[in-house]
Write an enzyme that holds these catalytic residues in place. Sequence first.
Site, short mmCIF file in Angstrom:
data_model
loop_
_atom_site.label_atom_id
_atom_site.label_comp_id
_atom_site.label_asym_id
_atom_site.label_seq_id
_atom_site.Cartn_x
_atom_site.Cartn_y
_atom_site.Cartn_z
N GLU A 124 23.88 -14.96 80.82
CA GLU A 124 25.20 -15.40 81.26
C GLU A 124 25.54 -14.73 82.58
O GLU A 124 25.22 -13.55 82.80
CB GLU A 124 26.25 -15.07 80.21
CG GLU A 124 27.57 -15.81 80.39
CD GLU A 124 28.41 -15.78 79.10
OE1 GLU A 124 27.86 -16.15 78.03
OE2 GLU A 124 29.58 -15.39 79.17
N ASP A 126 29.05 -14.44 84.85
CA ASP A 126 30.47 -14.76 84.67
C ASP A 126 31.33 -14.42 85.87
O ASP A 126 31.23 -13.30 86.42
CB ASP A 126 31.06 -13.99 83.48
CG ASP A 126 30.42 -14.36 82.16
OD1 ASP A 126 29.85 -15.46 82.08
OD2 ASP A 126 30.49 -13.54 81.23
N GLU A 128 35.30 -14.31 85.74
CA GLU A 128 36.43 -14.44 84.82
C GLU A 128 37.69 -13.93 85.51
O GLU A 128 37.70 -12.82 86.06
CB GLU A 128 36.17 -13.64 83.54
CG GLU A 128 34.98 -14.18 82.75
CD GLU A 128 34.45 -13.21 81.71
OE1 GLU A 128 34.11 -13.66 80.61
OE2 GLU A 128 34.38 -12.00 82.01
N GLN A 141 37.07 -10.35 86.96
CA GLN A 141 36.01 -9.63 86.26
C GLN A 141 34.70 -10.38 86.45
O GLN A 141 34.63 -11.58 86.21
CB GLN A 141 36.32 -9.50 84.77
CG GLN A 141 35.18 -8.83 83.98
CD GLN A 141 35.59 -8.46 82.57
OE1 GLN A 141 36.27 -7.47 82.35
NE2 GLN A 141 35.16 -9.25 81.59
N THR A 142 33.67 -9.67 86.88
CA THR A 142 32.33 -10.23 86.98
C THR A 142 31.48 -9.63 85.87
O THR A 142 31.70 -8.49 85.46
CB THR A 142 31.68 -9.95 88.34
OG1 THR A 142 31.50 -8.53 88.49
CG2 THR A 142 32.56 -10.46 89.47
N THR A 152 25.77 -6.30 75.64
CA THR A 152 24.87 -5.92 76.74
C THR A 152 25.47 -6.22 78.10
O THR A 152 24.81 -6.09 79.11
CB THR A 152 23.53 -6.66 76.62
OG1 THR A 152 23.75 -8.06 76.84
CG2 THR A 152 22.90 -6.47 75.26
N GLU A 155 30.01 -5.33 83.18
CA GLU A 155 31.26 -5.76 83.81
C GLU A 155 31.61 -4.91 85.03
O GLU A 155 31.38 -3.71 85.07
CB GLU A 155 32.42 -5.67 82.81
CG GLU A 155 32.25 -6.51 81.55
CD GLU A 155 31.59 -5.78 80.40
OE1 GLU A 155 30.98 -4.71 80.65
OE2 GLU A 155 31.67 -6.27 79.26
N GLU A 218 43.52 -11.35 72.62
CA GLU A 218 42.92 -10.22 71.90
C GLU A 218 41.87 -9.51 72.75
O GLU A 218 41.70 -8.29 72.66
CB GLU A 218 42.28 -10.73 70.61
CG GLU A 218 43.27 -11.22 69.57
CD GLU A 218 44.21 -10.10 69.12
OE1 GLU A 218 43.74 -8.96 68.93
OE2 GLU A 218 45.42 -10.38 68.97
N TRP A 219 41.17 -10.27 73.58
CA TRP A 219 40.06 -9.70 74.35
C TRP A 219 40.51 -9.11 75.68
O TRP A 219 40.02 -8.06 76.10
CB TRP A 219 39.02 -10.81 74.59
CG TRP A 219 37.99 -10.46 75.61
CD1 TRP A 219 36.95 -9.59 75.45
CD2 TRP A 219 37.89 -10.96 76.93
NE1 TRP A 219 36.21 -9.51 76.61
CE2 TRP A 219 36.76 -10.36 77.53
CE3 TRP A 219 38.63 -11.88 77.68
CZ2 TRP A 219 36.37 -10.64 78.84
CZ3 TRP A 219 38.24 -12.16 78.98
CH2 TRP A 219 37.13 -11.54 79.54
N GLY A 223 43.59 -5.45 73.28
CA GLY A 223 43.67 -5.74 71.86
C GLY A 223 44.90 -6.53 71.44
O GLY A 223 45.38 -6.40 70.32
N ARG A 310 31.44 4.54 77.42
CA ARG A 310 30.76 3.40 76.82
C ARG A 310 29.26 3.61 76.74
O ARG A 310 28.62 3.26 75.76
CB ARG A 310 31.06 2.13 77.63
CG ARG A 310 30.38 0.88 77.08
CD ARG A 310 30.67 -0.33 77.95
NE ARG A 310 29.95 -1.51 77.50
CZ ARG A 310 29.88 -2.66 78.14
NH1 ARG A 310 30.52 -2.78 79.31
NH2 ARG A 310 29.19 -3.67 77.66
#
Length: 319
Positions: A124, A126, A128, A141-142, A152, A155, A218-219, A223, A310
Amino acid sequence: MAFLQESFFWVLLFSCMTLKVSSHVRHSRYTPPNVTRLTDLFSPVSIGQGFSTFFGGSNIKLLNNGSYATLALDKSSGSGLASKNKYYYGFFSAAIKLPAGLTSGVVVAFYMSNADTYPHSHDEIDIELLGHDKRNDWVLQTNVYANGSVSTGREEKFYLWFDPTAEHHHYSIIWNSHHIVFLLDNVPVREFVHNSAFPSVYPSKPMSVYATIWDGSEWATHGGKYPVNYKYGPFAVSFAEMEMTGCTYNPSADASGSSFSSSCSNKAGPSSLDPVEGQEFAKLSKEQSMAMDWARRKLMFYSYCNDRSRFKVLPPECK
């Protein structure tokens, strides 16, 4: 009571003016560097001919003989388009005008994916755009996935130097055997280099192109802290100048025993699957590299390569 109502009116008006002015100041704070306009090199495709309905068909409207499309999000559904072809490498771009107003939780995406074919090992790429709450403007956001799930993802997030709700702006992706490049109005903001030392992290399978708007409360809002407020809906995004110049994937050739077949598979050499020729696609120019450095210094506020909470061990391409 009349005095209180009048006072409240002026406080509200002042607050709105302050929010508008501060937003304008943020958008006009930076002037982007001049760069080569890659989007001028290709002709847009008709949305009606190049895309089909992905979901939310009643919320999709094609305008001006299919050169424009509006996608809406309301209480019943979001909406999305999917390219009729799958592509293996190419230049992909959309001119997007985002919905204005309070858009917390609204997510607009222009992306490539093969999750429909490889649900457990998908690729993918993205772009976004995340709607703002009362304190923030739209955020870019990439992301890049390769051979895996969303865990995985890689971002990076950026603020914009323009008001994305005032007019259309170009959001573009270069994907070839050399690198993946994300561009805003032709300014590179991120380059993800194909490294032969760890090829599994690089998208390698044919993908479809998608354009969507959906509820990401939510995402995308800590949250669900700032969910979509449908009192301000429906939320409509406009897509135009859709460009898809790439190797089109032919699944019937794979079924006949060929490992890969595309519209440019007859070319010889190590870059035989690249749909575009020239250094402007194989490597960033000095001008583009300087522009990307500017964008990352001024506008990037998150990178997975700096997220030690993370990743206890950073991904290999970060080192």
